[in-house]
Design a protein around this motif. Sequence first.
Motif, short mmCIF file in Angstrom:
data_model
loop_
_atom_site.label_atom_id
_atom_site.label_comp_id
_atom_site.label_asym_id
_atom_site.label_seq_id
_atom_site.Cartn_x
_atom_site.Cartn_y
_atom_site.Cartn_z
N PRO A 104 -6.29 0.11 -3.19
CA PRO A 104 -5.23 -0.89 -3.01
C PRO A 104 -4.78 -1.54 -4.31
CG PRO A 104 -7.35 -1.86 -2.50
CD PRO A 104 -7.62 -0.40 -2.83
N LEU A 105 -3.76 -2.39 -4.21
CA LEU A 105 -3.29 -3.21 -5.32
C LEU A 105 -3.88 -4.62 -5.27
CD1 LEU A 105 0.50 -2.28 -5.36
CD2 LEU A 105 -1.20 -1.62 -7.06
N LEU A 106 -4.36 -5.01 -4.12
CA LEU A 106 -4.91 -6.36 -3.92
C LEU A 106 -6.05 -6.27 -2.92
CD1 LEU A 106 -2.93 -9.65 -3.27
CD2 LEU A 106 -4.73 -8.95 -1.69
N LEU A 107 -7.11 -6.99 -3.19
CA LEU A 107 -8.24 -7.06 -2.27
C LEU A 107 -8.64 -8.52 -2.06
CD1 LEU A 107 -10.68 -4.17 -3.31
CD2 LEU A 107 -9.60 -4.47 -1.07
N GLU A 108 -9.02 -8.81 -0.84
CA GLU A 108 -9.56 -10.12 -0.49
C GLU A 108 -10.99 -9.92 0.01
OE1 GLU A 108 -8.39 -13.99 2.25
OE2 GLU A 108 -7.77 -11.99 2.90
N HIS A 109 -11.91 -10.70 -0.52
CA HIS A 109 -13.29 -10.57 -0.09
C HIS A 109 -13.43 -11.16 1.32
CE1 HIS A 109 -17.64 -10.82 0.13
NE2 HIS A 109 -17.70 -10.02 -0.93
N PRO A 110 -13.99 -10.41 2.26
CA PRO A 110 -14.03 -10.87 3.65
C PRO A 110 -14.89 -12.11 3.87
CG PRO A 110 -15.34 -8.87 3.38
CD PRO A 110 -14.57 -9.07 2.10
N GLU A 111 -15.90 -12.30 3.03
CA GLU A 111 -16.78 -13.47 3.18
C GLU A 111 -16.41 -14.59 2.22
OE1 GLU A 111 -21.50 -14.69 2.52
OE2 GLU A 111 -20.89 -12.57 2.45
N HIS A 112 -16.27 -14.26 0.95
CA HIS A 112 -16.05 -15.29 -0.07
C HIS A 112 -14.58 -15.68 -0.22
CE1 HIS A 112 -20.20 -14.70 -0.99
NE2 HIS A 112 -20.02 -13.45 -1.42
N LYS A 113 -13.69 -14.85 0.31
CA LYS A 113 -12.26 -15.16 0.39
C LYS A 113 -11.55 -15.22 -0.97
CE LYS A 113 -12.35 -15.22 4.80
NZ LYS A 113 -11.79 -14.06 5.54
N PHE A 114 -12.19 -14.74 -2.03
CA PHE A 114 -11.45 -14.66 -3.28
C PHE A 114 -10.48 -13.47 -3.23
CE2 PHE A 114 -15.46 -12.33 -4.47
CZ PHE A 114 -14.90 -11.09 -4.76
N ILE A 115 -9.43 -13.56 -4.04
CA ILE A 115 -8.43 -12.52 -4.17
C ILE A 115 -8.62 -11.83 -5.51
CG2 ILE A 115 -5.95 -12.02 -4.35
CD1 ILE A 115 -6.71 -12.91 -1.58
N MET A 116 -8.60 -10.49 -5.50
CA MET A 116 -8.69 -9.74 -6.75
C MET A 116 -7.43 -8.90 -6.92
SD MET A 116 -11.69 -7.10 -8.09
CE MET A 116 -11.34 -5.78 -6.90
N VAL A 117 -6.77 -9.08 -8.07
CA VAL A 117 -5.61 -8.28 -8.45
C VAL A 117 -5.81 -7.85 -9.90
CG1 VAL A 117 -3.96 -9.30 -6.85
CG2 VAL A 117 -4.36 -10.39 -9.05
N HIS A 118 -4.98 -6.91 -10.35
CA HIS A 118 -5.16 -6.46 -11.74
C HIS A 118 -4.49 -7.42 -12.72
CE1 HIS A 118 -5.82 -4.04 -15.21
NE2 HIS A 118 -4.53 -3.88 -15.42
N ALA A 119 -3.18 -7.68 -12.54
CA ALA A 119 -2.47 -8.50 -13.52
C ALA A 119 -2.25 -9.93 -13.05
CB ALA A 119 -1.11 -7.86 -13.85
N GLY A 120 -1.85 -10.10 -11.79
CA GLY A 120 -1.61 -11.45 -11.31
C GLY A 120 -0.82 -11.45 -10.01
N ILE A 121 -0.41 -12.64 -9.60
CA ILE A 121 0.40 -12.85 -8.41
C ILE A 121 1.61 -13.69 -8.82
CG2 ILE A 121 0.51 -13.96 -6.14
CD1 ILE A 121 -2.41 -13.26 -5.74
N LEU A 122 2.78 -13.25 -8.45
CA LEU A 122 4.00 -13.97 -8.83
C LEU A 122 3.90 -15.43 -8.38
CD1 LEU A 122 6.76 -13.18 -10.15
CD2 LEU A 122 7.71 -13.26 -7.83
N PRO A 123 4.24 -16.39 -9.27
CA PRO A 123 4.07 -17.80 -8.92
C PRO A 123 4.78 -18.23 -7.64
CG PRO A 123 4.49 -17.56 -11.27
CD PRO A 123 4.65 -16.20 -10.67
N SER A 124 5.90 -17.60 -7.34
CA SER A 124 6.66 -18.01 -6.15
C SER A 124 6.14 -17.40 -4.87
CB SER A 124 8.14 -17.65 -6.33
OG SER A 124 8.31 -16.24 -6.43
N TRP A 125 5.19 -16.47 -4.97
CA TRP A 125 4.64 -15.83 -3.77
C TRP A 125 3.45 -16.62 -3.25
CZ3 TRP A 125 4.13 -10.05 -5.71
CH2 TRP A 125 5.42 -9.49 -5.81
N SER A 126 3.38 -16.75 -1.95
CA SER A 126 2.16 -17.24 -1.33
C SER A 126 1.14 -16.11 -1.30
CB SER A 126 2.44 -17.72 0.10
OG SER A 126 2.78 -16.61 0.92
#
Length: 270
Positions: A104-126
């Motif tokens: 994938p391009l984005l992963l969310e940890h099912p327990e800890h709920k952190f988000i992992m991406v390579h470069a970032g998330i656009l500021p205007s996106w939730s």
Amino acid sequence: MATYIVGDIQGCYDELRQLLSLANFDQSADELWVAGDLVARGPKSLQTLRYLKELGAKVILGNHDLHLLATSIGIHKPKVKDQISPILDAEDSHVLLTWLRQQPLLLEHPEHKFIMVHAGILPSWSIQQAKKLAQEVEQELHGDNYKALLKNMYGNHPTQWEETLSGIERTRYIINVFTRMRYCTLKGELEFENKLAPEQTDSSKLKPWFEITPRDHQQPILFGHWAALLGKTNQPDLYALDTGCVWGNSLTMIRWQDKKLFSLSCPAYG
């Protein structure tokens, strides 16, 4: 079970194994998450892919990983500095590349709920919007028409997000955000030329993506890609994990349960 998240490995396989040993990583019990750019520039990208696949590591795609996939289908010729020819020539090349393309391009940890991406998330996106947009591209990449996506993903335009974007322009923009973004203009446009640290950049013109608008800190974000940050964001719950191993700096990993950082000095390969 402990959760470890490591920044850009870029084929620095020996350093990865040394870092895991330093942290007493238990392959049978602990989990490893990798923030993209598994391959390129380092000397052992083939061994890195084989190890992470066998380990069952949770990985996301970075720009170098996507470039490898594009090169593997003949869109580009292998560059000597990328050191990916051993992957393309390996007997298990098809198996490894198919596995890589399914990541994938984005992963969310099912327990800890952190988000992992390579470069970032656009500021205007939730976060929810980012997850949905990542899935849009992942479905294309995992489908039968993935070669068209890889062929047309290159380019810096469009630079501004519009929900009405469609086709390859929409796909390219989403890919660029997740795998290439560092700076945005004050109007929120993507800027790709500047790779310097924020303190070396005119803040009246460009800001790091994470400084454009205030973030809500409901979910921590971990990312790589930007070696010049050297792990510094000056924001809580925002973890920059690319500390430039391939450039002769260090490979960095965090153990999520206690937020302990592990770091290993690296020779320069890039």
